[in-house]
Design a protein around this motif. Structure first.
Motif, PDB file in Angstrom:
ATOM      1  N   ASP A  17       0.861  -1.178   0.000  1.00 57.20           N
ATOM      2  CA  ASP A  17       0.000   0.000   0.000  1.00 57.20           C
ATOM      3  C   ASP A  17       0.897   1.227   0.000  1.00 57.20           C
ATOM      4  N   GLY A  18       0.378   2.313  -0.510  1.00 56.71           N
ATOM      5  CA  GLY A  18       1.097   3.575  -0.496  1.00 56.71           C
ATOM      6  C   GLY A  18       0.622   4.445   0.646  1.00 56.71           C
ATOM      7  N   THR A  19       1.539   5.188   1.224  1.00 58.19           N
ATOM      8  CA  THR A  19       1.188   6.114   2.296  1.00 58.19           C
ATOM      9  C   THR A  19       1.779   7.480   1.984  1.00 58.19           C
ATOM     10  N   GLU A  20       1.036   8.515   2.332  1.00 54.74           N
ATOM     11  CA  GLU A  20       1.469   9.880   2.074  1.00 54.74           C
ATOM     12  C   GLU A  20       1.818  10.578   3.384  1.00 54.74           C
ATOM     13  N   ILE A  21       2.862  11.390   3.332  1.00 54.20           N
ATOM     14  CA  ILE A  21       3.327  12.139   4.493  1.00 54.20           C
ATOM     15  C   ILE A  21       3.401  13.606   4.094  1.00 54.20           C
ATOM     16  N   ARG A  22       2.714  14.444   4.823  1.00 55.39           N
ATOM     17  CA  ARG A  22       2.688  15.866   4.496  1.00 55.39           C
ATOM     18  C   ARG A  22       4.051  16.506   4.754  1.00 55.39           C
ATOM     19  N   VAL A  23       4.453  17.374   3.845  1.00 49.14           N
ATOM     20  CA  VAL A  23       5.724  18.082   3.957  1.00 49.14           C
ATOM     21  C   VAL A  23       5.478  19.574   3.738  1.00 49.14           C
ATOM     22  N   ARG A  24       6.507  20.364   3.982  1.00 44.50           N
ATOM     23  CA  ARG A  24       6.391  21.799   3.743  1.00 44.50           C
ATOM     24  C   ARG A  24       6.302  22.086   2.251  1.00 44.50           C
ATOM     25  N   ARG A  25       5.607  23.132   1.903  1.00 44.75           N
ATOM     26  CA  ARG A  25       5.444  23.497   0.505  1.00 44.75           C
ATOM     27  C   ARG A  25       6.763  24.007  -0.056  1.00 44.75           C
ATOM     28  N   PRO A  26       7.167  23.542  -1.229  1.00 47.66           N
ATOM     29  CA  PRO A  26       8.415  24.042  -1.829  1.00 47.66           C
ATOM     30  C   PRO A  26       8.354  25.546  -2.058  1.00 47.66           C
ATOM     31  N   ALA A  27       9.519  26.160  -2.082  1.00 48.72           N
ATOM     32  CA  ALA A  27       9.599  27.610  -2.245  1.00 48.72           C
ATOM     33  C   ALA A  27       9.056  28.032  -3.602  1.00 48.72           C
ATOM     34  N   ALA A  28       8.527  29.241  -3.660  1.00 50.48           N
ATOM     35  CA  ALA A  28       7.987  29.771  -4.912  1.00 50.48           C
ATOM     36  C   ALA A  28       9.106  29.896  -5.941  1.00 50.48           C
ATOM     37  N   GLY A  29       8.766  29.550  -7.177  1.00 48.31           N
ATOM     38  CA  GLY A  29       9.731  29.646  -8.258  1.00 48.31           C
ATOM     39  C   GLY A  29      10.425  28.348  -8.599  1.00 48.31           C
ATOM     40  N   ARG A  30      10.277  27.313  -7.766  1.00 51.21           N
ATOM     41  CA  ARG A  30      10.890  26.021  -8.082  1.00 51.21           C
ATOM     42  C   ARG A  30      10.140  25.349  -9.218  1.00 51.21           C
ATOM     43  N   ARG A  31      10.888  24.763 -10.130  1.00 46.89           N
ATOM     44  CA  ARG A  31      10.253  24.147 -11.302  1.00 46.89           C
ATOM     45  C   ARG A  31       9.395  22.939 -10.927  1.00 46.89           C
ATOM     46  N   ASP A  32       9.800  22.209  -9.914  1.00 48.74           N
ATOM     47  CA  ASP A  32       9.078  20.990  -9.532  1.00 48.74           C
ATOM     48  C   ASP A  32       8.142  21.227  -8.356  1.00 48.74           C
ATOM     49  N   ARG A  33       7.708  22.456  -8.176  1.00 52.11           N
ATOM     50  CA  ARG A  33       6.881  22.768  -7.010  1.00 52.11           C
ATOM     51  C   ARG A  33       5.562  22.005  -7.017  1.00 52.11           C
ATOM     52  N   GLU A  34       4.948  21.856  -8.182  1.00 47.93           N
ATOM     53  CA  GLU A  34       3.645  21.195  -8.269  1.00 47.93           C
ATOM     54  C   GLU A  34       3.738  19.680  -8.131  1.00 47.93           C
ATOM     55  N   LYS A  35       4.934  19.115  -8.215  1.00 43.93           N
ATOM     56  CA  LYS A  35       5.075  17.664  -8.137  1.00 43.93           C
ATOM     57  C   LYS A  35       4.696  17.116  -6.768  1.00 43.93           C
ATOM     58  N   PHE A  36       4.761  17.947  -5.730  1.00 44.92           N
ATOM     59  CA  PHE A  36       4.509  17.463  -4.383  1.00 44.92           C
ATOM     60  C   PHE A  36       3.039  17.541  -3.994  1.00 44.92           C
ATOM     61  N   ILE A  37       2.185  18.065  -4.864  1.00 38.94           N
ATOM     62  CA  ILE A  37       0.768  18.175  -4.539  1.00 38.94           C
ATOM     63  C   ILE A  37       0.090  16.837  -4.782  1.00 38.94           C
ATOM     64  N   SER A  38      -0.518  16.295  -3.736  1.00 37.79           N
ATOM     65  CA  SER A  38      -1.193  15.010  -3.835  1.00 37.79           C
ATOM     66  C   SER A  38      -2.518  15.160  -4.573  1.00 37.79           C
ATOM     67  N   GLY A  39      -2.759  14.291  -5.538  1.00 35.65           N
ATOM     68  CA  GLY A  39      -4.025  14.312  -6.247  1.00 35.65           C
ATOM     69  C   GLY A  39      -5.184  13.854  -5.386  1.00 35.65           C
ATOM     70  N   LYS A  40      -4.889  13.116  -4.318  1.00 36.49           N
ATOM     71  CA  LYS A  40      -5.939  12.602  -3.443  1.00 36.49           C
ATOM     72  C   LYS A  40      -6.288  13.588  -2.335  1.00 36.49           C
ATOM     73  N   ASN A  41      -5.265  14.124  -1.663  1.00 36.18           N
ATOM     74  CA  ASN A  41      -5.512  15.005  -0.527  1.00 36.18           C
ATOM     75  C   ASN A  41      -5.368  16.482  -0.853  1.00 36.18           C
ATOM     76  N   GLN A  54      -2.771  18.248  -0.988  1.00 41.43           N
ATOM     77  CA  GLN A  54      -1.814  18.850  -0.077  1.00 41.43           C
ATOM     78  C   GLN A  54      -0.402  18.500  -0.520  1.00 41.43           C
ATOM     79  N   ASN A  55       0.575  19.265  -0.058  1.00 38.76           N
ATOM     80  CA  ASN A  55       1.968  18.978  -0.369  1.00 38.76           C
ATOM     81  C   ASN A  55       2.420  17.781   0.460  1.00 38.76           C
ATOM     82  N   ALA A  56       2.883  16.741  -0.212  1.00 37.39           N
ATOM     83  CA  ALA A  56       3.221  15.504   0.485  1.00 37.39           C
ATOM     84  C   ALA A  56       4.224  14.708  -0.336  1.00 37.39           C
ATOM     85  N   VAL A  57       4.797  13.705   0.314  1.00 42.69           N
ATOM     86  CA  VAL A  57       5.606  12.703  -0.370  1.00 42.69           C
ATOM     87  C   VAL A  57       4.944  11.351  -0.149  1.00 42.69           C
ATOM     88  N   LYS A  58       5.312  10.397  -0.970  1.00 44.31           N
ATOM     89  CA  LYS A  58       4.663   9.084  -0.946  1.00 44.31           C
ATOM     90  C   LYS A  58       5.714   7.993  -0.843  1.00 44.31           C
TER      91      LYS A  58
END
Length: 324
Positions: A149-173, A175-179
């Motif tokens: 099973d996969g589990t998500e852990i909330r993390v701090r939002r990446p700083a503005a201007g980072r190219r991969d900022r949207e990658k951490f947004i969970s499609g389910k919750n 929120q900014n998270a890692v899996k």
């Protein structure tokens, strides 16, 4: 106003009495005194070896070992790391507790955490599983069923201007998270915890990237892996070795007889794979995995370190309960 300087007795590290109290109370570190002693015996020499190699590699004007000595011995470094992972205590608080500077705690955690992460998951005394290949081989050899099973852990939002900022947004919750992908046996014992990925990665994509399909196909023994609906599609790719809930055939106006059968099958499958949810819940009891406030590049080491220590404690607890 002049600051009052503290005496060496007040500035020194935590005393033997306080150290013994930390070790003896499992609520503080999440581990029993026996497991902590085994960690000291196992990880201590590795830390000293790395530290000595670091000293030998740099240009020096005086001999190795000269100069000021460590005020924070290894066991205190390990205890500080355990308290940080268990309760999410900040480095400032730990620095006050252990009587050292904040940078000393930061450096100590940064040195001990990777060593704990590299240990892998303990399934028996002296037997560790570090890679997904070893886990699949263990399940095949023992004839056990695995649960993922996969589990998500909330993390701090990446700083503005980072190219991969949207990658951490969970499609389910949303929120900014890692899996991370967690794999347990049918009893809920942790066998594997993957490195963290940005939460925008789907569960099935993460499993493919980790090589789960290749390992199941290449395994000489048929291994059954239970998964939820997020992994539907892996069953066809692995020859039925990944078992997911049944597809709903009637999406609109299903007959009553079909709805009853579908619900019965879904609940039967859910009751078989509920143990992985228990395993994830035990992981989330460690405050650093409930919501992570540190640097995201340390997230993989953090979750794998916690998984390794939790599996070690589970193995020690089961061994103590078995009749002699």
């Amino acid at each position: 106003m002049r600051r009052r300087s503290l005496s060496p007795d007040h500035v020194g590290v935590v005393g033997n009495g306080a150290r013994a109290a930390i070790i003896s109370d499992r609520r503080i570190t999440g581990l029993s005194a026996l497991v902590i002693a085994e960690l000291v015996a196992e990880v201590g020499p590795l830390w000293h070896e790395r530290h000595q190699a670091k000293l030998d590699s740099r240009p020096r004007q005086r001999a190795v070992g000269a100069g000021a000595k460590h005020r924070l011995v290894f066991i205190d470094r390990l205890l500080a790391t355990l308290v940080h992972l268990r309760h999410g205590a900040t480095h400032d608080v730990l620095a006050c507790w252990f009587g050292v500077d904040r940078s000393t705690i930061t450096r100590a955690i940064g040195e001990v955490r990777p060593l704990l992460a590299a240990r892998g998951c303990t399934i028996a005394v002296g037997i560790r599983l570090r890679t997904l290949v070893e886990v699949i081989d263990h399940l095949g050899a023992s004839g056990q069923t695995g649960i993922i099973d996969g589990t998500e852990i909330r993390v701090r939002r990446p700083a503005a201007g980072r190219r991969d900022r949207e990658k951490f947004i969970s499609g389910k919750n949303k929120q900014n998270a890692v899996k991370a992908m967690v794999l347990t046996d049918a009893r809920g014992r942790l066998l594997f915890c993957s490195p963290a990925q940005p939460a925008s990665c789907a569960d099935i994509t993460h499993a493919r990237q980790l090589g789960l399909v290749k390992q199941l196909i290449g395994s000489p023994v048929a291994v059954e892996i239970l998964a939820d609906a997020g992994y539907q599609g892996l069953g066809a790719q692995t020859g039925g070795r990944v078992v997911t809930p049944p597809h709903r055939k009637f999406k609109k106006n299903p007959p009553d007889w079909y709805e009853e059968i579908y619900e019965r099958q879904r609940k039967a499958h859910s009751s078989r794979r509920i143990r992985v949810e228990h395993g994830i819940a035990h992981l989330k009891n460690w405050r650093s995995l409930a919501r992570y406030h540190g640097r995201r590049e340390h997230m993989s080491d953090t979750i794998q370190a916690v998984a390794g220590m939790l599996s070690h404690q589970q193995t020690a607890t089961r061994g103590a309960r078995q009749p002699q």
